[in-house]
Scaffold this motif. Structure first.
Motif, PDB file in Angstrom:
ATOM      1  N   HIS A  87       0.857  -1.188   0.000  1.00  0.00           N
ATOM      2  CA  HIS A  87       0.000   0.000   0.000  1.00  0.00           C
ATOM      3  C   HIS A  87       0.894   1.238   0.000  1.00  0.00           C
ATOM      4  N   THR A  88       0.346   2.341  -0.464  1.00  0.00           N
ATOM      5  CA  THR A  88       1.108   3.587  -0.453  1.00  0.00           C
ATOM      6  C   THR A  88       1.086   4.248   0.913  1.00  0.00           C
ATOM      7  N   THR A  89       0.472   3.606   1.901  1.00  0.00           N
ATOM      8  CA  THR A  89       0.528   4.104   3.273  1.00  0.00           C
ATOM      9  C   THR A  89       1.959   4.066   3.790  1.00  0.00           C
ATOM     10  N   ALA A  90       2.804   3.221   3.176  1.00  0.00           N
ATOM     11  CA  ALA A  90       4.227   3.234   3.509  1.00  0.00           C
ATOM     12  C   ALA A  90       4.829   4.605   3.222  1.00  0.00           C
ATOM     13  N   VAL A  91       4.368   5.253   2.153  1.00  0.00           N
ATOM     14  CA  VAL A  91       4.828   6.602   1.819  1.00  0.00           C
ATOM     15  C   VAL A  91       4.298   7.603   2.845  1.00  0.00           C
ATOM     16  N   SER A  92       3.042   7.429   3.246  1.00  0.00           N
ATOM     17  CA  SER A  92       2.458   8.317   4.246  1.00  0.00           C
ATOM     18  C   SER A  92       3.225   8.253   5.560  1.00  0.00           C
ATOM     19  N   SER A  93       3.643   7.048   5.959  1.00  0.00           N
ATOM     20  CA  SER A  93       4.387   6.910   7.206  1.00  0.00           C
ATOM     21  C   SER A  93       5.714   7.651   7.134  1.00  0.00           C
ATOM     22  N   ARG A  94       6.386   7.580   5.990  1.00  0.00           N
ATOM     23  CA  ARG A  94       7.633   8.322   5.819  1.00  0.00           C
ATOM     24  C   ARG A  94       7.396   9.838   5.874  1.00  0.00           C
ATOM     25  N   MET A  95       6.332  10.304   5.234  1.00  0.00           N
ATOM     26  CA  MET A  95       6.039  11.732   5.204  1.00  0.00           C
ATOM     27  C   MET A  95       5.692  12.263   6.593  1.00  0.00           C
ATOM     28  N   LEU A  96       4.919  11.488   7.355  1.00  0.00           N
ATOM     29  CA  LEU A  96       4.550  11.918   8.707  1.00  0.00           C
ATOM     30  C   LEU A  96       5.758  11.934   9.636  1.00  0.00           C
ATOM     31  N   TYR A  97       6.649  10.953   9.477  1.00  0.00           N
ATOM     32  CA  TYR A  97       7.871  10.936  10.289  1.00  0.00           C
ATOM     33  C   TYR A  97       8.729  12.167   9.980  1.00  0.00           C
ATOM     34  N   ALA A  98       8.857  12.500   8.690  1.00  0.00           N
ATOM     35  CA  ALA A  98       9.626  13.691   8.309  1.00  0.00           C
ATOM     36  C   ALA A  98       8.967  14.961   8.848  1.00  0.00           C
ATOM     37  N   LEU A  99       7.640  14.992   8.837  1.00  0.00           N
ATOM     38  CA  LEU A  99       6.902  16.142   9.364  1.00  0.00           C
ATOM     39  C   LEU A  99       7.128  16.305  10.859  1.00  0.00           C
ATOM     40  N   ALA A 100       7.251  15.174  11.571  1.00  0.00           N
ATOM     41  CA  ALA A 100       7.420  15.207  13.028  1.00  0.00           C
ATOM     42  C   ALA A 100       8.795  15.711  13.453  1.00  0.00           C
ATOM     43  N   GLN A 101       9.749  15.748  12.533  1.00  0.00           N
ATOM     44  CA  GLN A 101      11.092  16.203  12.880  1.00  0.00           C
ATOM     45  C   GLN A 101      11.225  17.731  12.830  1.00  0.00           C
ATOM     46  N   LYS A 102      10.145  18.412  12.462  1.00  0.00           N
ATOM     47  CA  LYS A 102      10.157  19.866  12.352  1.00  0.00           C
ATOM     48  C   LYS A 102       9.063  20.454  13.248  1.00  0.00           C
ATOM     49  N   PRO A 103       9.095  21.763  13.512  1.00  0.00           N
ATOM     50  CA  PRO A 103       7.966  22.388  14.210  1.00  0.00           C
ATOM     51  C   PRO A 103       6.673  22.103  13.471  1.00  0.00           C
ATOM     52  N   PHE A 104       5.616  21.741  14.207  1.00  0.00           N
ATOM     53  CA  PHE A 104       4.422  21.217  13.555  1.00  0.00           C
ATOM     54  C   PHE A 104       3.749  22.247  12.643  1.00  0.00           C
TER      55      PHE A 104
END
Length: 257
Positions: A87-104
């Protein structure tokens, strides 16, 4: 609707991003060879974020953030296995992890690309198909927001007969399957899955506790079958496709600024 496209150029993914970070236990049936195409060469990935991996291992084994976890011995070797993404949810998990490394910052992401599943081929199933992935990451989101987005999306495709059925996903709670009425088959057909990502997935990434993520994964082929009255997916995608279907339909042009 304000969505940004996610990069989906990697058909090969690790089990870590495809399953583990989604709080999907390693003994889950979907992870065995009956549903997943595992690679022989290269069989394992060499690059995983160590600190995040340890947090994911802990949430599986003993829980955290109010969760009891699954209570089993999590194995790194299983997480490192390479596969054709299911599933492309694997891509979503990567994007959310990258988002969490910055100010929200609130985000809306989407993608449309190919996924692979080792399942029987029939009138509505293929081992290789396309998925429409979408998510909204923000504060104060509810199930009503998810239903509203889905109704808006499908209504723009001319599909106004929708039903939502409670479902179970390891990584969303609550979860809903999405059904639309198929005039050709004279029955309701599942067109997607959706839900609100679990805290066990979001909090180990480092996202704030008051942030919610509504998400959905939709088949591209099934809504197209419903719109064009096609009752066999092999007539739409694959070597049996009727090219006249493409030639006779107008090109969809997107407005450009």
């Amino acid at each position: 609707m304000g969505f940004e496209e996610m990069p989906t150029n990697n058909f090969v993914e690790s089990s870590f991003w495809n399953f583990d970070v989604l709080f999907q236990p390693q003994q889950h049936p979907a992870r065995d060879s009956h549903d997943t195409f595992f690679l022989k060469v290269p069989a394992y990935t060499q690059t995983l974020p160590e600190d995040y991996l340890q947090r994911v291992q802990k949430i599986h084994e003993s829980g955290g953030y109010g969760s009891r976890g699954y209570g089993y011995d999590w194995k790194r070797e299983e997480a490192e296995k390479n596969l054709l993404r299911t599933h492309t949810t694997a891509v979503s998990s990567r994007m959310l992890y990258a988002l969490a490394q910055k100010p929200f910052t609130p985000k809306r992401y989407f993608s449309i690309d190919r996924v692979f599943r080792n399942e029987a081929v029939d009138r509505t199933h293929l081992a290789e198909f396309h998925q429409i992935e979408g998510l909204v990451c923000d504060k104060g989101l509810t199930l009503g927001d998810l239903i509203g987005v889905l109704n808006d999306f499908f209504s723009r495709l001319g599909m106004i007969k929708l039903r939502f059925k409670p479902a179970y996903n390891p990584y969303t709670e609550p979860s809903m399957e999405i059904f639309s009425y198929h005039e050709g088959l004279k029955k309701w057909v599942e067109v997607g899955n959706s839900g609100i990502f679990r805290p066990e997935m979001l909090l180990p990434m480092g996202l704030p506790e008051d942030v919610s993520v509504i998400a959905w994964g939709l088949s591209l082929e099934r809504p197209t079958m419903i719109l064009y009255g096609i009752d066999n997916i092999r007539d739409l995608f694959g070597h049996k496709v009727d090219l006249n279907l493409i030639k006779k339909n107008p090109i969809c042009r997107l407005g450009m600024q």
